[in-house]
Design an enzyme around this catalytic site. Sequence first.
Site, PDB file in Angstrom:
ATOM      1  N   ASP A 606       0.861  -1.174   0.000  1.00  0.00           N
ATOM      2  CA  ASP A 606       0.000   0.000   0.000  1.00  0.00           C
ATOM      3  C   ASP A 606       0.905   1.235   0.000  1.00  0.00           C
ATOM      4  OD1 ASP A 606      -2.294   1.500   0.193  1.00  0.00           O
ATOM      5  OD2 ASP A 606      -2.334   1.453   2.375  1.00  0.00           O
ATOM      6  N   THR A 608      -0.046   4.733   1.690  1.00  0.00           N
ATOM      7  CA  THR A 608      -0.139   5.490   2.940  1.00  0.00           C
ATOM      8  C   THR A 608       0.137   4.604   4.146  1.00  0.00           C
ATOM      9  OG1 THR A 608      -1.807   6.896   1.927  1.00  0.00           O
ATOM     10  CG2 THR A 608      -1.616   6.987   4.330  1.00  0.00           C
ATOM     11  N   ASP A 805      -1.546  -1.732   6.247  1.00  0.00           N
ATOM     12  CA  ASP A 805      -1.747  -1.329   7.635  1.00  0.00           C
ATOM     13  C   ASP A 805      -3.178  -0.936   7.958  1.00  0.00           C
ATOM     14  OD1 ASP A 805      -1.865   1.010   6.186  1.00  0.00           O
ATOM     15  OD2 ASP A 805      -0.801   2.205   7.691  1.00  0.00           O
TER      16      ASP A 805
END
Length: 917
Positions: A606, A608, A805
């Site tokens: 990912d 961010t 996350d």
Amino acid sequence: MKHTYKVTGMTCVGCETDVKSALGNLKEITAVHVNLDKEEVILEMTQHISIEKLQETLLLAGLHYTISLPNTTSQKEEKESNIINKKGIYACPMHCEGDKTYEESGKCPVCGMFLKEVSTEYTCPMHPEVISDKPGTCPKCNMNLVPKNLKDSTSNTQHHNHKSTSHNHNHNHKKSDSGLYYCPMRCEDDKTYNEPGSCPKCGMDLIEQPKLVVDSKYTCPMHPEIIKDAPGNCPICGMDLIPMEPDENEELKTYNKLAKKMKLATVLSVPVLLISLAMYLPKNPLLLIMPQYYWDWVQFLLTIPVVFVACWMFFERAWKSIITWNLNMFTLVGIGTGAAFLFSIVGLFFPDVFPQEFKGESGDVSLYFEATAVILTLVLLGQLLEARAHSQTSGAIKELLKLAPSEATLVIDGEDRVVSIHDIKAGDLLRVKPGEKIPVDGVIVEGKSSIDESMITGEPIPVDKTIDDKVSSGTINGTQSFIMKAERVGSETLLSQIIQMVSDASRSRAPIQKLADTISKYFVPIVVVISIITFIVWVNFGPDPAMVYAFVNAVAVLIIACPCALGLATPMSVMVGVGKGAQSGILIKNAEALEAMNKVNVLITDKTGTLTEGKPSVESIVALEGDSKDLLQQIASLNQYSEHPLAQAIVHYAKENNTKLIKVNDFEAVAGMGVVGTVGKNKVALGNKKLMLQINAEIPKELETKIIAEQKLGKTVSFIAVDKKAMGYVSISDAIKETSKAAIKALMDKGVEVIMLTGDNENTAKAVADELHLTSFKAGCLPEDKLDVIKELQAKGKIVAMAGDGINDAPALAQSNVGIAMGTGTDVAIESSEITLVKGDLQGIVKAKNLSHAVMKNIKQNLFFSFAYNILGVPIAAGVLFPVFGILLSPIIAALAMSFSSVSVITNSLRLRSVKI
């Protein structure tokens, strides 16, 4: 029967649940109905329970509510009047106010129970030998003397007092199962009973004593599905069980027990061996003392304690393995040494029963007492060395266990009190002094300091922490003091979860172990067959005395074979490797993930929070028309209901600019697009272009041009639409982590493709991908898009790891071959992953890849050694070298080789502790 009682002090649904749970644990009660509004509880019971017992039950559960009959009778008042206002020394039986005493009888002002008359003798809590008939201070330590039968007051009861006054409810009570019972009045001090009943002195029902420690469970290092409540040996392979949660004392007990047996066996076996070796000397000096016949008896007598005292456990395990048909190493040892011992006994007592083929040139039957004693002693030596090595393989867990402090400084009404770590509850204020270990997970509420988190993250540089920053149990405070609020205690702390995860992973099985398991299943029967064939071949084709050669070589085959080396090859490496990972901030959920990580050739990541810091900040808010402050108020008000990092950044920016947030109606978070809602009278939407298209918002060309320019700079830009018209945008920056570039290069050098899948726009994603030199990227991804990409890659034969996350990453983490969660992310992401990086940056993935490679290499070394040892050892013991080289393997040498084969596997596994990852 059914009774109604009055319960005062309940204030919330949690209180209601606690009362129901506490009273429902009583065996006499079949149903509990609590009415919070009426402050009533209706109990259905099989037999009557006294009001005192009900009150005791609530208090011992930490609930300071008062339970009474709904209508107080004059008889009760009369009864109470007879036991109050009497002169003497009285104290609360629950020690609500610690050791406080009263000069008159009555009720405790805290819990309402009747005070109990206590001894008029006083003693010091620290020096019980100091006894006085008057109150005062201890002449040794100056502490206040307390009544003699109050000296064992517990801090646990005292701690409940301050909790109740501050009204912090603890809704996590657990029922004890210790099997020990005591009188709640402590009539006989610390006396306990093994069965429930009533106190013989005061008649009160005995209460079950809570356990202070969790029961140890024991498991087999080769067969983790075997779990026992007590130490012993594995019913499948016969190996000693080891603690699932390593206890240094338990391991020390096992080692010391084996060491004592080893000393006995060595002292007795050495003379037996020397007597046997002396027979081969040209002039045996022992024959000058007495004839060989008597020396044979000496060997026999010395061997008996070795067999029946020091090493009898091997025969017990062998017998158990045969009757359960779980054949193992001890089956072979038991058969081999048992046959040698029985053969020698018969040869000593009844030598004439043997044919001439079993006799030497002197006409005597060859005896093998020295083989029996020395082989068993060498096997015992192997077990002793294994016990020592096992304790080292779990060293990482022990080091983690040592991180947790046993005490903490509790702050109550401005005063410090040292309490046990087990007495801390969520919400407590704790003072952490310079150099102390942080007791539980929490947040700093006063002060600041630098924290050494190396024991959890693997990073040596201390981290500066101030108010509102999180701190973790087991980390070490620097040079300043601060006050923290406990948030996660006991098994909920990060340290406890790390220990549990490491412990679970250490017992998991890697797919590569299946080969060893399959071979081990048939190993012992094959060796027994080879031993029989060896005997037959030597009887028919061996030199004289053929029977002796056949017997010795058959025993040697049984003794040298070692299935344990095969069985230990994988689990020992996994245990040490998982522990090594934990000490480096890499938490591995199971051995399968550890093996799969070595095969990973694609990493999906990912943007961010994974490639970037995950700490976005608002750079600017641009309005095409009107005031940007109005737009800020509207989007900040909308985002106050969202937990997305970008939303939090906007809310934080609004607060910094003193923007007042207003009420929002019809709030909705649209996955992968943004948020919508009604702010005041306006329909407001904040998100990407997909959201604008979904709500049919009008996008001016000028606005879109400005947004594209911002996106090409790597900024995350969100459209702001009011009443279906794009009115402006918010530009948010999120810095790329310093470690991301180096980590990605290291992974690509190892042949791993790195692909970024992000929900951000094409321009922003391209700017980040170009800066980090990624293999490829895909922008505008919804959670289901990430899932589809992973499935497509797997269909092409790729082994995919996914790093993420957020909650939106959970499906992709679960689908990937190896899910890697950033420890700074959400609990859902961590739960869906196989590997968690405590520090939360890509450098941890490089470490995980290196660790996986090192562990798999170590496992293959162990398996190669185990296979090579048995493939070469068994034929040599059978005598294949004799026709060409005239070499035969003594059963004693075979025993020595077998004992050290398992130890060699464990020692090789321990090398992983020093591997640099």
